[in-house]
Design a protein around this motif. Structure first.
Motif, PDB file in Angstrom:
ATOM      1  N   ILE A   1      -0.639  -8.363 -26.108  1.00 54.86           N
ATOM      2  CA  ILE A   1      -0.110  -7.392 -25.148  1.00 54.86           C
ATOM      3  C   ILE A   1       0.053  -6.038 -25.838  1.00 54.86           C
ATOM      4  CG2 ILE A   1       1.767  -6.833 -23.566  1.00 54.86           C
ATOM      5  CD1 ILE A   1       2.390  -9.770 -23.401  1.00 54.86           C
ATOM      6  N   GLN A   2       0.532  -6.073 -27.089  1.00 53.96           N
ATOM      7  CA  GLN A   2       0.717  -4.817 -27.813  1.00 53.96           C
ATOM      8  C   GLN A   2      -0.596  -4.048 -27.916  1.00 53.96           C
ATOM      9  OE1 GLN A   2       3.870  -3.659 -29.051  1.00 53.96           O
ATOM     10  NE2 GLN A   2       2.579  -1.846 -28.922  1.00 53.96           N
ATOM     11  N   ILE A   3      -1.662  -4.760 -28.222  1.00 50.22           N
ATOM     12  CA  ILE A   3      -2.969  -4.100 -28.319  1.00 50.22           C
ATOM     13  C   ILE A   3      -3.349  -3.500 -26.964  1.00 50.22           C
ATOM     14  CG2 ILE A   3      -5.461  -4.542 -28.594  1.00 50.22           C
ATOM     15  CD1 ILE A   3      -4.702  -6.529 -30.801  1.00 50.22           C
ATOM     16  N   SER A   4      -3.102  -4.253 -25.890  1.00 47.99           N
ATOM     17  CA  SER A   4      -3.458  -3.760 -24.558  1.00 47.99           C
ATOM     18  C   SER A   4      -2.632  -2.534 -24.179  1.00 47.99           C
ATOM     19  CB  SER A   4      -3.240  -4.858 -23.518  1.00 47.99           C
ATOM     20  OG  SER A   4      -4.007  -5.986 -23.867  1.00 47.99           O
ATOM     21  N   VAL A   5      -1.346  -2.561 -24.527  1.00 45.91           N
ATOM     22  CA  VAL A   5      -0.488  -1.410 -24.249  1.00 45.91           C
ATOM     23  C   VAL A   5      -0.989  -0.189 -25.042  1.00 45.91           C
ATOM     24  CG1 VAL A   5       1.843  -0.493 -24.633  1.00 45.91           C
ATOM     25  CG2 VAL A   5       1.543  -2.757 -23.604  1.00 45.91           C
ATOM     26  N   ASP A   6      -1.333  -0.416 -26.303  1.00 44.93           N
ATOM     27  CA  ASP A   6      -1.860   0.677 -27.121  1.00 44.93           C
ATOM     28  C   ASP A   6      -3.193   1.188 -26.564  1.00 44.93           C
ATOM     29  OD1 ASP A   6       0.323   0.486 -28.744  1.00 44.93           O
ATOM     30  OD2 ASP A   6      -0.670  -0.697 -30.303  1.00 44.93           O
ATOM     31  N   ASN A   7      -4.037   0.261 -26.091  1.00 44.04           N
ATOM     32  CA  ASN A   7      -5.301   0.662 -25.472  1.00 44.04           C
ATOM     33  C   ASN A   7      -5.028   1.618 -24.306  1.00 44.04           C
ATOM     34  OD1 ASN A   7      -7.112  -0.701 -27.107  1.00 44.04           O
ATOM     35  ND2 ASN A   7      -7.203  -2.525 -25.797  1.00 44.04           N
ATOM     36  N   LEU A   8      -4.048   1.257 -23.470  1.00 48.70           N
ATOM     37  CA  LEU A   8      -3.716   2.070 -22.289  1.00 48.70           C
ATOM     38  C   LEU A   8      -3.170   3.440 -22.691  1.00 48.70           C
ATOM     39  CD1 LEU A   8      -2.077  -0.733 -20.140  1.00 48.70           C
ATOM     40  CD2 LEU A   8      -3.897   0.794 -19.302  1.00 48.70           C
ATOM     41  N   LEU A   9      -2.187   3.422 -23.592  1.00 49.66           N
ATOM     42  CA  LEU A   9      -1.546   4.676 -23.986  1.00 49.66           C
ATOM     43  C   LEU A   9      -2.550   5.605 -24.674  1.00 49.66           C
ATOM     44  CD1 LEU A   9       1.897   3.319 -25.276  1.00 49.66           C
ATOM     45  CD2 LEU A   9       1.421   4.450 -23.081  1.00 49.66           C
ATOM     46  N   ASN A  10      -3.359   5.032 -25.557  1.00 48.50           N
ATOM     47  CA  ASN A  10      -4.368   5.846 -26.244  1.00 48.50           C
ATOM     48  C   ASN A  10      -5.342   6.467 -25.250  1.00 48.50           C
ATOM     49  OD1 ASN A  10      -3.152   4.956 -28.550  1.00 48.50           O
ATOM     50  ND2 ASN A  10      -4.993   4.125 -29.502  1.00 48.50           N
ATOM     51  N   PHE A  11      -5.859   5.621 -24.355  1.00 47.65           N
ATOM     52  CA  PHE A  11      -6.881   6.096 -23.429  1.00 47.65           C
ATOM     53  C   PHE A  11      -6.369   7.262 -22.581  1.00 47.65           C
ATOM     54  CE2 PHE A  11      -9.061   5.977 -19.294  1.00 47.65           C
ATOM     55  CZ  PHE A  11     -10.380   6.086 -19.708  1.00 47.65           C
ATOM     56  N   PHE A  12      -5.125   7.121 -22.084  1.00 50.63           N
ATOM     57  CA  PHE A  12      -4.611   8.167 -21.190  1.00 50.63           C
ATOM     58  C   PHE A  12      -4.048   9.370 -21.934  1.00 50.63           C
ATOM     59  CE2 PHE A  12      -5.218   4.822 -18.123  1.00 50.63           C
ATOM     60  CZ  PHE A  12      -5.648   5.518 -17.012  1.00 50.63           C
ATOM     61  N   SER A  13      -4.052   9.318 -23.267  1.00 53.21           N
ATOM     62  CA  SER A  13      -3.724  10.532 -24.012  1.00 53.21           C
ATOM     63  C   SER A  13      -4.956  11.070 -24.734  1.00 53.21           C
ATOM     64  CB  SER A  13      -2.571  10.259 -24.979  1.00 53.21           C
ATOM     65  OG  SER A  13      -2.965   9.279 -25.908  1.00 53.21           O
ATOM     66  N   GLY A  14      -6.128  10.564 -24.323  1.00 47.88           N
ATOM     67  CA  GLY A  14      -7.374  11.106 -24.845  1.00 47.88           C
ATOM     68  C   GLY A  14      -7.788  10.615 -26.219  1.00 47.88           C
ATOM     69  N   LYS A  15      -7.100   9.582 -26.720  1.00 44.58           N
ATOM     70  CA  LYS A  15      -7.464   9.035 -28.045  1.00 44.58           C
ATOM     71  C   LYS A  15      -8.362   7.806 -27.867  1.00 44.58           C
ATOM     72  CE  LYS A  15      -2.876  10.086 -29.618  1.00 44.58           C
ATOM     73  NZ  LYS A  15      -1.637   9.343 -29.782  1.00 44.58           N
ATOM     74  N   PRO A  16      -9.054   7.419 -28.939  1.00 43.34           N
ATOM     75  CA  PRO A  16      -9.858   6.184 -28.832  1.00 43.34           C
ATOM     76  C   PRO A  16      -8.956   4.952 -28.688  1.00 43.34           C
ATOM     77  CG  PRO A  16     -10.177   7.254 -30.980  1.00 43.34           C
ATOM     78  CD  PRO A  16      -9.152   8.051 -30.251  1.00 43.34           C
ATOM     79  N   MET A  17      -9.428   4.005 -27.910  1.00 39.95           N
ATOM     80  CA  MET A  17      -8.664   2.759 -27.780  1.00 39.95           C
ATOM     81  C   MET A  17      -8.678   2.006 -29.106  1.00 39.95           C
ATOM     82  SD  MET A  17      -9.864   0.980 -24.261  1.00 39.95           S
ATOM     83  CE  MET A  17     -10.642   1.965 -22.990  1.00 39.95           C
ATOM     84  N   VAL A  18      -7.735   1.069 -29.256  1.00 37.71           N
ATOM     85  CA  VAL A  18      -7.728   0.189 -30.438  1.00 37.71           C
ATOM     86  C   VAL A  18      -8.966  -0.716 -30.389  1.00 37.71           C
ATOM     87  CG1 VAL A  18      -6.382  -1.469 -31.772  1.00 37.71           C
ATOM     88  CG2 VAL A  18      -5.208   0.182 -30.297  1.00 37.71           C
ATOM     89  N   HIS A  19      -9.203  -1.322 -29.245  1.00 39.37           N
ATOM     90  CA  HIS A  19     -10.393  -2.165 -29.071  1.00 39.37           C
ATOM     91  C   HIS A  19     -10.996  -1.916 -27.698  1.00 39.37           C
ATOM     92  CE1 HIS A  19      -9.907  -4.461 -32.730  1.00 39.37           C
ATOM     93  NE2 HIS A  19      -8.637  -4.688 -32.422  1.00 39.37           N
ATOM     94  N   GLN A  20     -12.166  -1.278 -27.692  1.00 34.81           N
ATOM     95  CA  GLN A  20     -12.843  -0.993 -26.429  1.00 34.81           C
ATOM     96  C   GLN A  20     -14.129  -1.804 -26.356  1.00 34.81           C
ATOM     97  OE1 GLN A  20     -13.436   3.172 -25.639  1.00 34.81           O
ATOM     98  NE2 GLN A  20     -14.511   2.785 -23.708  1.00 34.81           N
ATOM     99  N   VAL A  21     -14.406  -2.373 -25.191  1.00 31.60           N
ATOM    100  CA  VAL A  21     -15.668  -3.088 -25.000  1.00 31.60           C
ATOM    101  C   VAL A  21     -16.786  -2.061 -25.016  1.00 31.60           C
ATOM    102  CG1 VAL A  21     -17.049  -4.500 -23.425  1.00 31.60           C
ATOM    103  CG2 VAL A  21     -14.591  -4.929 -23.644  1.00 31.60           C
ATOM    104  N   ASN A  22     -17.759  -2.317 -25.898  1.00 25.80           N
ATOM    105  CA  ASN A  22     -18.893  -1.410 -25.990  1.00 25.80           C
ATOM    106  C   ASN A  22     -19.879  -1.728 -24.875  1.00 25.80           C
ATOM    107  OD1 ASN A  22     -21.215   0.014 -26.635  1.00 25.80           O
ATOM    108  ND2 ASN A  22     -20.846  -0.176 -28.837  1.00 25.80           N
ATOM    109  N   LEU A  23     -19.900  -0.879 -23.846  1.00 26.29           N
ATOM    110  CA  LEU A  23     -20.650  -1.198 -22.637  1.00 26.29           C
ATOM    111  C   LEU A  23     -22.154  -1.223 -22.872  1.00 26.29           C
ATOM    112  CD1 LEU A  23     -18.536   0.826 -20.076  1.00 26.29           C
ATOM    113  CD2 LEU A  23     -18.598  -1.644 -20.362  1.00 26.29           C
ATOM    114  N   ASP A  24     -22.620  -0.462 -23.847  1.00 25.22           N
ATOM    115  CA  ASP A  24     -24.066  -0.425 -24.087  1.00 25.22           C
ATOM    116  C   ASP A  24     -24.570  -1.736 -24.679  1.00 25.22           C
ATOM    117  OD1 ASP A  24     -24.093   2.137 -23.161  1.00 25.22           O
ATOM    118  OD2 ASP A  24     -23.606   2.966 -25.137  1.00 25.22           O
ATOM    119  N   ASN A  25     -23.715  -2.388 -25.482  1.00 25.78           N
ATOM    120  CA  ASN A  25     -24.142  -3.639 -26.117  1.00 25.78           C
ATOM    121  C   ASN A  25     -23.853  -4.871 -25.268  1.00 25.78           C
ATOM    122  OD1 ASN A  25     -24.796  -2.054 -28.211  1.00 25.78           O
ATOM    123  ND2 ASN A  25     -23.154  -2.745 -29.584  1.00 25.78           N
ATOM    124  N   ALA A  26     -22.991  -4.674 -24.276  1.00 28.49           N
ATOM    125  CA  ALA A  26     -22.515  -5.855 -23.537  1.00 28.49           C
ATOM    126  C   ALA A  26     -23.627  -6.460 -22.690  1.00 28.49           C
ATOM    127  CB  ALA A  26     -21.333  -5.467 -22.668  1.00 28.49           C
TER     128      ALA A  26
END
Lengths: 334, 334
Positions: free
Chosen positions: A309-334
């Motif tokens: 959950i902590q990672i997900s919360v950090d993903n959300l907070l980072n994304f909406f403040s313009g920073k890179p997420m901790v772990h983002q699904v790479n859509l090009d490779n998926a």
């Protein structure tokens, strides 16, 4: 200061209040602090009522075309607390420019622990053993083969998908006097130590099936692995082989598994994942003594859930403040 | 050639025909090829009817003073199909000069495997988990703690008795990201590698109880260890500790264990051994959700059983042809 429009966040599951407090300063929350699960229909109607900018999702909510079109242009990001993302229509997200955060890594240890647990309880027939204690069967037989299990000593282990989790499983099995580990997957891994080079062998899927005493499924579910364990696969396995699945239910054709277990084509199976989940209580697999099923508890360890959950919360907070997420699904490779 | 009187062998349990065939060549057998267990009374009356020169028996048969005196002077040797020997009246054997063959060593791997099975099954609450699949409870809760287990990661393992089996258990737990292993016993062990010197720590029993997240009983049952896990011991343990017993039931005071589990003094227990065996099906321990009980299957693996039978046969054949047994119990050193 100025009246910035706060992004709206939909959360589908109860989470500890510390995480709610971390999210509240940034997001307008669509959140219910109750322990009942939310159905797909309920999620859809909540999205219809108030389209969110982001979603924090637990469990099996399908992020499919229907949900994404209901959410519409407003939706910018989806944060799943899971390692896998086969419940998300990644292509559709890509088309719509929606980013996906996920939580890999932390869960490898506990899932590997559960894989070994399932392998051991299945090979030691502990469902039958525990029943024998309760129903008075214990002590009624002097057969020295009574309740005998399948030994790990000198066995060949086959791991389908030697990623983080597959490797963590292999490391745990090493001291059990096993003989060797076969693995299959997209590519061969490089090992540094001489010991490992001897222990691990990269093989084709068919060879793994033919030679392994224990077969462990630890790969992702995708178009290539869906129903990979079908009738043909079971025909190639040893008659006394044990199959363990801690990955995704969809990798196994369950009808074919039922027949293989019923007809003695394989000895036993231990499953943490099924199709569907939860499995209906009248499912044929539940009638078999040689099939042990646990309710997708692979990630069931409190410290791990908190980390995810902590990672997900950090993903959300980072994304909406313009920073890179901790772990983002790479859509090009998926 | 000459009419030698063949020694008479009483076998109290069912064995594979291959072993019976090799014994028949040398012995006159008192043997019934049925899987039923002989009661103490039945054993006595068979011995009285036909006093044997040797008896081959499993750990479930009590070879006490009464049995030994019933056999009288004719009895020349006991062949135990077991690693343990507390079912035999050693004093009486010593007095009468009856040598005892047994089967040490072969069970190390499989017993250690069973200990890990029990530890993992207990910590991951496998019995409860399987039940929720069958009774439809799976999927009815969105509580994040649902079916969460106790993690092995960073845990302290306490092993009471670091003999062959204790050490095999320790080796199997090492890759599970545990923090350290405490052990107690009659003396400190010497380790060669620096890694082992850091991992293992010899402590007093009380300290082990106080510090360990998982406590594993792997010592012999004797006067010092009988009821070692009593009320006082449970009071010293962590409230979330898990107790595993794969040694002998008599090491645990079961009434005290029941109270400790019921009152939350410890979190859970996994037992492969009980007093008595089999445990009555209405025993209070069987009413507890946090007590997992196996029917003494520690050594139940076909390969190990086969090896044990072979050693018993060799012990018998060697002894009656004047050669040293493969494994003779050193009564004098006990």
């Amino acid at each position: 200061m100025t009246s910035i429009i706060r992004p709206r966040l939909l959360i589908n599951n109860q989470i500890p209040s510390q995480f709610i407090r971390a999210l509240e300063p940034v997001f307008d929350l669509d959140y219910q602090d109750i322990a009942t699960p939310v159905s797909q229909e309920q999620i859809l109607s909540r999205i219809r009522a108030q389209p969110p900018d982001a979603m924090l999702l637990f469990g099996k909510i399908l992020i499919d075309k229907e949900l994404l079109s209901i959410a519409g242009d407003k939706l910018k990001m989806v944060a799943t607390t899971s390692v896998g993302y086969d419940h998300i229509d990644v292509k559709e997200c890509q088309n719509r420019g929606i980013s996906i955060g996920y939580a890999p890594g932390v869960i490898a240890d506990v899932v590997a622990d559960l894989a070994v647990t399932l392998l051991l309880v299945t090979s030691k027939r502990i469902n039958e053993a525990m029943r024998a204690v309760r129903n008075g069967e214990w002590g009624t037989s002097s057969d020295i083969g009574w309740m005998c299990g399948k030994p790990l000593a000198n066995s060949t282990i086959g791991i389908v998908g030697l990623g983080h989790i597959g490797l963590a499983i292999a490391r745990r099995l090493q001291p059990f006097s096993i003989q060797r580990i076969l693995y299959c997957g997209k590519h061969e891994k490089q090992f540094d130590s001489e010991n490992d080079k001897k222990l691990f062998q990269f093989v084709q899927f068919e060879e793994l099936l033919r030679l392994s005493d224990f077969v462990i499924i630890a790969c992702a579910l995708n178009d290539e692995t869906r129903n990979m364990f079908n009738r043909k696969a079971f025909e190639q396995m040893k008659n006394d082989a044990i199959l363990v699945n801690i990955a995704r239910g969809g990798i196994i054709d369950q009808d074919a598994l039922y027949d293989a277990l019923k007809n003695g084509q394989i000895q036993a199976a231990g499953l943490d994942v099924t199709v569907p989940e939860p499995l209906p209580t009248d499912h044929p697999l539940l009638t078999l003594d040689n099939c042990i099923i646990v309710p997708h508890i692979g990630g069931g360890d409190l410290s791990v859930r908190y980390q995810m959950i902590q990672i997900s919360v950090d993903n959300l907070l980072n994304f909406f403040s313009g920073k890179p997420m901790v772990h983002q699904v790479n859509l090009d490779n998926a | 050639m000459t009419s030698i009187i063949r020694p008479r062998l009483f076998i109290t349990f069912q064995m594979s025909s291959q072993f019976i065939r090799s014994l028949k060549r040398v012995f006159d057998l008192d043997y019934q090829d049925i899987p039923a267990c002989l009661s103490h009374e039945q054993i006595l009356s068979r011995i009285r009817a036909n006093p044997p020169n040797a008896i081959l028996f499993p750990a479930t048969a009590k070879i006490d003073k009464e049995v030994i005196s019933a056999a009288g002077d004719k009895l020349k040797m006991l062949a135990a199909f077991s690693v343990g020997y507390n079912h035999i009246d050693l004093k009486e054997c010593k007095k009468r000069g009856i040598p005892i063959g047994y089967t040490p060593g072969v069970l190390t791997d499989t017993t250690a495997d069973s200990a890990i099975t029990l530890l993992l099954a207990t910590s991951r609450r496998i019995a409860e988990a399987m039940r929720t699949v069958r009774n439809g409870e799976w999927g009815t809760s969105s509580d994040m703690m649902w079916m969460c287990g106790k993690p092995l990661i960073n845990s302290t393992i306490g092993i009471v008795g670091l003999g062959r089996i204790g050490l095999a258990i320790a080796r199997r737990l090492q890759p599970f990201s545990i923090q350290r292993i405490l052990y107690s016993g009659t003396r400190e062990k010497y380790f060669d590698s620096d890694k082992d010197k850091k991992l293992f720590k010899f402590v007093q029993f009380e300290e082990l109880l106080h510090e360990s997240d998982f406590v594993i009983i792997a010592c012999a049952l004797n006067e010092k260890t009988a009821n070692m896990f009593n009320k006082k011991a449970f009071e010293q343990m962590k409230n979330d500790a898990i107790l595993i017993n794969i040694a002998r039931g008599g090491i645990v005071d079961q009434d005290a264990l029941y109270d400790a589990l019921k009152n939350g003094q410890i979190r859970a227990a996994g037992l492969d051994v009980t007093v008595p065996e089999p445990l009555p099906t209405d025993h209070p321990l069987l009413t507890l959700e946090n007590c997992t009980i196996f029917p003494h299957i520690g050594s139940a693996d076909e390969y190990a059983r086969h090896q044990m039978a072979q050693i018993c046969v060799d012990n018998l054949l060697n002894f009656f042809s004047g050669k040293p047994m493969v494994h003779q119990l050193q009564i004098d050193k006990l």
